[in-house]
Design a protein around this motif. Structure first.
Motif, PDB file in Angstrom:
ATOM      1  N   ALA A   1       0.821  -1.216   0.000  1.00 29.79           N
ATOM      2  CA  ALA A   1       0.000   0.000   0.000  1.00 29.79           C
ATOM      3  C   ALA A   1       0.853   1.263   0.000  1.00 29.79           C
ATOM      4  O   ALA A   1       0.315   2.356  -0.096  1.00 29.79           O
ATOM      5  CB  ALA A   1      -0.921   0.003   1.214  1.00 29.79           C
ATOM      6  N   ARG A   2       2.170   1.127   0.082  1.00 32.31           N
ATOM      7  CA  ARG A   2       3.040   2.300   0.182  1.00 32.31           C
ATOM      8  C   ARG A   2       2.823   3.277  -0.974  1.00 32.31           C
ATOM      9  O   ARG A   2       2.739   4.482  -0.772  1.00 32.31           O
ATOM     10  CB  ARG A   2       4.512   1.893   0.262  1.00 32.31           C
ATOM     11  N   GLN A   3       2.732   2.768  -2.202  1.00 30.66           N
ATOM     12  CA  GLN A   3       2.567   3.652  -3.356  1.00 30.66           C
ATOM     13  C   GLN A   3       1.256   4.426  -3.266  1.00 30.66           C
ATOM     14  O   GLN A   3       1.217   5.634  -3.527  1.00 30.66           O
ATOM     15  CB  GLN A   3       2.621   2.853  -4.650  1.00 30.66           C
ATOM     16  N   ALA A   4       0.180   3.764  -2.868  1.00 25.26           N
ATOM     17  CA  ALA A   4      -1.105   4.446  -2.727  1.00 25.26           C
ATOM     18  C   ALA A   4      -1.038   5.499  -1.626  1.00 25.26           C
ATOM     19  O   ALA A   4      -1.585   6.600  -1.776  1.00 25.26           O
ATOM     20  CB  ALA A   4      -2.211   3.437  -2.428  1.00 25.26           C
ATOM     21  N   LEU A   5      -0.361   5.187  -0.537  1.00 24.17           N
ATOM     22  CA  LEU A   5      -0.220   6.147   0.560  1.00 24.17           C
ATOM     23  C   LEU A   5       0.582   7.362   0.111  1.00 24.17           C
ATOM     24  O   LEU A   5       0.217   8.505   0.411  1.00 24.17           O
ATOM     25  CB  LEU A   5       0.445   5.486   1.766  1.00 24.17           C
TER      26      LEU A   5
ATOM     27  N   GLU B   1      -1.675  14.180  -3.009  1.00 27.99           N
ATOM     28  CA  GLU B   1      -2.978  14.825  -3.204  1.00 27.99           C
ATOM     29  C   GLU B   1      -3.294  15.793  -2.063  1.00 27.99           C
ATOM     30  O   GLU B   1      -3.767  16.910  -2.302  1.00 27.99           O
ATOM     31  CB  GLU B   1      -4.064  13.768  -3.326  1.00 27.99           C
ATOM     32  N   ILE B   2      -3.033  15.373  -0.833  1.00 28.52           N
ATOM     33  CA  ILE B   2      -3.287  16.243   0.320  1.00 28.52           C
ATOM     34  C   ILE B   2      -2.355  17.452   0.275  1.00 28.52           C
ATOM     35  O   ILE B   2      -2.767  18.586   0.532  1.00 28.52           O
ATOM     36  CB  ILE B   2      -3.116  15.473   1.646  1.00 28.52           C
ATOM     37  N   ALA B   3      -1.095  17.221  -0.074  1.00 20.68           N
ATOM     38  CA  ALA B   3      -0.142  18.335  -0.185  1.00 20.68           C
ATOM     39  C   ALA B   3      -0.631  19.348  -1.213  1.00 20.68           C
ATOM     40  O   ALA B   3      -0.545  20.562  -0.985  1.00 20.68           O
ATOM     41  CB  ALA B   3       1.236  17.812  -0.567  1.00 20.68           C
TER      42      ALA B   3
ATOM     43  N   GLY C   1      -1.513  23.315  -0.965  1.00 17.51           N
ATOM     44  CA  GLY C   1      -0.642  24.175  -1.744  1.00 17.51           C
ATOM     45  C   GLY C   1       0.831  23.951  -1.441  1.00 17.51           C
ATOM     46  O   GLY C   1       1.657  24.840  -1.632  1.00 17.51           O
ATOM     47  N   VAL C   2       1.170  22.747  -0.973  1.00 12.28           N
ATOM     48  CA  VAL C   2       2.543  22.401  -0.631  1.00 12.28           C
ATOM     49  C   VAL C   2       3.152  21.641  -1.808  1.00 12.28           C
ATOM     50  O   VAL C   2       2.555  20.690  -2.316  1.00 12.28           O
ATOM     51  CB  VAL C   2       2.587  21.517   0.642  1.00 12.28           C
ATOM     52  N   ASP C   3       4.338  22.069  -2.254  1.00 16.61           N
ATOM     53  CA  ASP C   3       4.972  21.418  -3.393  1.00 16.61           C
ATOM     54  C   ASP C   3       5.613  20.081  -3.033  1.00 16.61           C
ATOM     55  O   ASP C   3       5.691  19.181  -3.853  1.00 16.61           O
ATOM     56  CB  ASP C   3       6.052  22.326  -4.002  1.00 16.61           C
ATOM     57  N   ASN C   4       6.094  19.952  -1.805  1.00 15.64           N
ATOM     58  CA  ASN C   4       6.831  18.761  -1.390  1.00 15.64           C
ATOM     59  C   ASN C   4       6.062  18.054  -0.273  1.00 15.64           C
ATOM     60  O   ASN C   4       5.990  18.563   0.841  1.00 15.64           O
ATOM     61  CB  ASN C   4       8.224  19.168  -0.904  1.00 15.64           C
ATOM     62  N   PRO C   5       5.492  16.865  -0.543  1.00 11.99           N
ATOM     63  CA  PRO C   5       4.717  16.164   0.494  1.00 11.99           C
ATOM     64  C   PRO C   5       5.508  15.867   1.756  1.00 11.99           C
ATOM     65  O   PRO C   5       4.945  15.780   2.828  1.00 11.99           O
ATOM     66  CB  PRO C   5       4.304  14.861  -0.183  1.00 11.99           C
ATOM     67  N   GLN C   6       6.843  15.723   1.657  1.00 14.48           N
ATOM     68  CA  GLN C   6       7.647  15.447   2.843  1.00 14.48           C
ATOM     69  C   GLN C   6       7.681  16.649   3.793  1.00 14.48           C
ATOM     70  O   GLN C   6       8.059  16.510   4.940  1.00 14.48           O
ATOM     71  CB  GLN C   6       9.080  15.057   2.459  1.00 14.48           C
ATOM     72  N   SER C   7       7.269  17.814   3.312  1.00 16.03           N
ATOM     73  CA  SER C   7       7.301  18.996   4.160  1.00 16.03           C
ATOM     74  C   SER C   7       5.990  19.205   4.920  1.00 16.03           C
ATOM     75  O   SER C   7       5.833  20.213   5.592  1.00 16.03           O
ATOM     76  CB  SER C   7       7.617  20.237   3.320  1.00 16.03           C
ATOM     77  N   LEU C   8       5.069  18.269   4.800  1.00 16.54           N
ATOM     78  CA  LEU C   8       3.828  18.392   5.557  1.00 16.54           C
ATOM     79  C   LEU C   8       4.125  18.307   7.044  1.00 16.54           C
ATOM     80  O   LEU C   8       4.831  17.418   7.498  1.00 16.54           O
ATOM     81  CB  LEU C   8       2.841  17.283   5.172  1.00 16.54           C
ATOM     82  N   ALA C   9       3.575  19.239   7.793  1.00 19.37           N
ATOM     83  CA  ALA C   9       3.811  19.290   9.236  1.00 19.37           C
ATOM     84  C   ALA C   9       2.887  18.307   9.956  1.00 19.37           C
ATOM     85  O   ALA C   9       1.970  17.753   9.372  1.00 19.37           O
ATOM     86  CB  ALA C   9       3.570  20.707   9.739  1.00 19.37           C
TER      87      ALA C   9
END
Length: 61
Positions: free
Chosen positions: A11-15, A21-23, A27-35
């Motif tokens: 499921a990693r790819q789907a996650l 999508e949430i990023a 309006g966040v360009d990099n999903p890893q930067s989600l707080a």
């Protein structure tokens, strides 16, 4: 590399796609930067999606 192991490793790819999508919604360009507060939002969305799916499956029986 993630610290947490997924119950279903496939499921990693789907996650990761869901994180993107949430990023985008934030309006966040990099999903890893989600707080961490965004992580709570992601979990709420996943629960909401699961609830809707359960309701639909119940209705279709």
């Amino acid at each position: 590399m993630a610290r947490n192991k997924l119950v279903i490793p496939e499921a990693r790819q789907a996650l990761e796609q869901f994180k993107v999508e949430i990023a985008n919604e934030f309006g966040v360009d990099n999903p890893q930067s989600l707080a961490s507060n965004h992580t709570g939002y992601i979990v709420r969305r996943l629960v909401e999606m699961g609830e809707k799916q359960l309701i639909e499956n119940y209705k279709n029986k």
